[in-house]
Design an enzyme around this catalytic site. Structure first.
Site, PDB file in Angstrom:
ATOM      1  N   ALA A 191       3.243   4.921  -7.927  1.00 31.80           N
ATOM      2  CA  ALA A 191       2.610   3.697  -7.111  1.00 31.80           C
ATOM      3  C   ALA A 191       1.433   4.315  -6.423  1.00 31.80           C
ATOM      4  CB  ALA A 191       3.663   3.569  -5.890  1.00 31.80           C
ATOM      5  N   GLY A 226       0.861  -1.172   0.006  1.00 31.05           N
ATOM      6  CA  GLY A 226      -0.198   0.059   0.032  1.00 31.05           C
ATOM      7  C   GLY A 226       0.970   1.302  -0.247  1.00 31.05           C
ATOM      8  N   THR A 227       0.334   2.187  -0.586  1.00 30.86           N
ATOM      9  CA  THR A 227       1.173   3.495  -0.686  1.00 30.86           C
ATOM     10  C   THR A 227       0.806   4.706  -0.061  1.00 30.86           C
ATOM     11  OG1 THR A 227       0.124   3.868  -2.852  1.00 30.86           O
ATOM     12  CG2 THR A 227       2.327   2.902  -3.010  1.00 30.86           C
ATOM     13  N   THR A 228       0.172   5.859  -0.555  1.00 29.63           N
ATOM     14  CA  THR A 228       0.172   7.043   0.117  1.00 29.63           C
ATOM     15  C   THR A 228      -1.165   7.301   1.027  1.00 29.63           C
ATOM     16  OG1 THR A 228       1.193   7.938  -1.908  1.00 29.63           O
ATOM     17  CG2 THR A 228       0.225   9.556  -0.341  1.00 29.63           C
TER      18      THR A 228
END
Length: 281
Positions: free
Chosen positions: A228, A53-55
């Protein structure tokens, strides 16, 4: 013990023995192998490929705090999932957003939810927001062994402090180190770009609507520069998860509300692709 439990219908003695109000302590004493940090990974060479998972972004406003996240999970240079959920309620007055190894992060969130629920049932009262942040720090620290093998979990924790009457944000590093953030915070691969947008647009007198719009602007800017991070996907109707925590508790914006916010940001970006600018004094 399991066979006797089935035949008699009685709970095992472990559940009837007085002990700590911490569910992690209880699990560590009676079934330590179930704790994520106690699992042994098989020997591997190179980086372990797993969805990440990113931001995640958070911002305070006078009535509380907003916590939001994009929907993309990546594995290397591939999109592993377009509609992953990264923001979860921890309890009535707090929420956690996950960045890092997605599977471990979701498992940690579920364990954190159980930890807070267990404490409330045993003690008859909720942990303070500070106490919740400390419990999450302990969980992250217990995952350090896996983090050193590339399976790190770096959440963002936010909530409404009923004692102080305001929203607060806590960020972490892979060792469990905890820092309280002032005004806004970001984590994940697009955090640098999201933080730049928030730094530009933040004000002390934001309304709830302005705060929710700000996090969408920040996630849009992160997606614009970080592959991403996923931006609003109008064609698939995939929008950021946006949550608001106030004195009334946790609330997740509906899909229609998130779509309306994202639509207004996208429309404004057609006229001004780099987004709004900070006011000049």
């Amino acid at each position: 013990m399991e066979a006797n439990t089935r035949s008699t219908g009685r709970l095992p003695a472990a559940f009837l023995t007085p002990g700590s109000s911490s569910f992690m302590d209880f699990l560590g004493e009676h079934q330590p192998e179930m704790l994520p940090g106690n699992r042994q990974l098989p020997p591997v060479q190179g980086v372990i490929e797993a969805p990440h998972g990113t931001t995640i972004v958070a911002v305070t406003f006078p009535g509380g705090v907003v916590l939001a996240g994009d929907r993309r999970a990546t594995m290397g240079n591939m999109i592993a999932q377009r509609d992953i959920e990264k923001v979860f309620p921890a309890d009535e007055y707090s929420a956690v957003g996950i960045a890092g190894t997605a599977g471990l992060a979701v498992e940690m969130v579920k364990l954190f939810q159980l930890e807070l629920e267990h404490f409330e049932k045993v003690e008859g009262a909720q942990l303070s927001l500070e106490g919740k942040a400390n419990r999450l720090s302990t969980m992250i620290r217990s995952n350090l062994g896996m983090a050193m093998q590339g399976l790190a979990v770096v959440p963002l924790f936010a909530g409404y402090d009923v004692d102080r009457g305001r929203g607060r944000i806590f960020s972490y590093d892979v060792t469990g180190g905890r820092s309280e953030e002032r005004n806004y915070a970001t984590t994940g691969s697009g955090s640098v770009f999201a933080r730049g947008a928030m730094k530009k647009l933040f004000r002390d007198d934001l309304t709830e609507e302005q705060a929710t719009t700000l996090v969408v602007q920040a996630l849009y800017d992160a997606a614009d520069d970080d592959s991403a991070t996923g931006g609003p996907d109008v064609a698939r109707r995939i929008y950021p998860i946006i949550t608001v925590i106030t004195e009334d508790g946790f609330r997740r914006l509906s899909e229609d509300e998130a779509a309306e916010l994202a639509g207004s940001v996208l429309q404004a970006r057609l006229e001004q692709p780099d987004g709004p600018r900070a006011a000049l004094l």
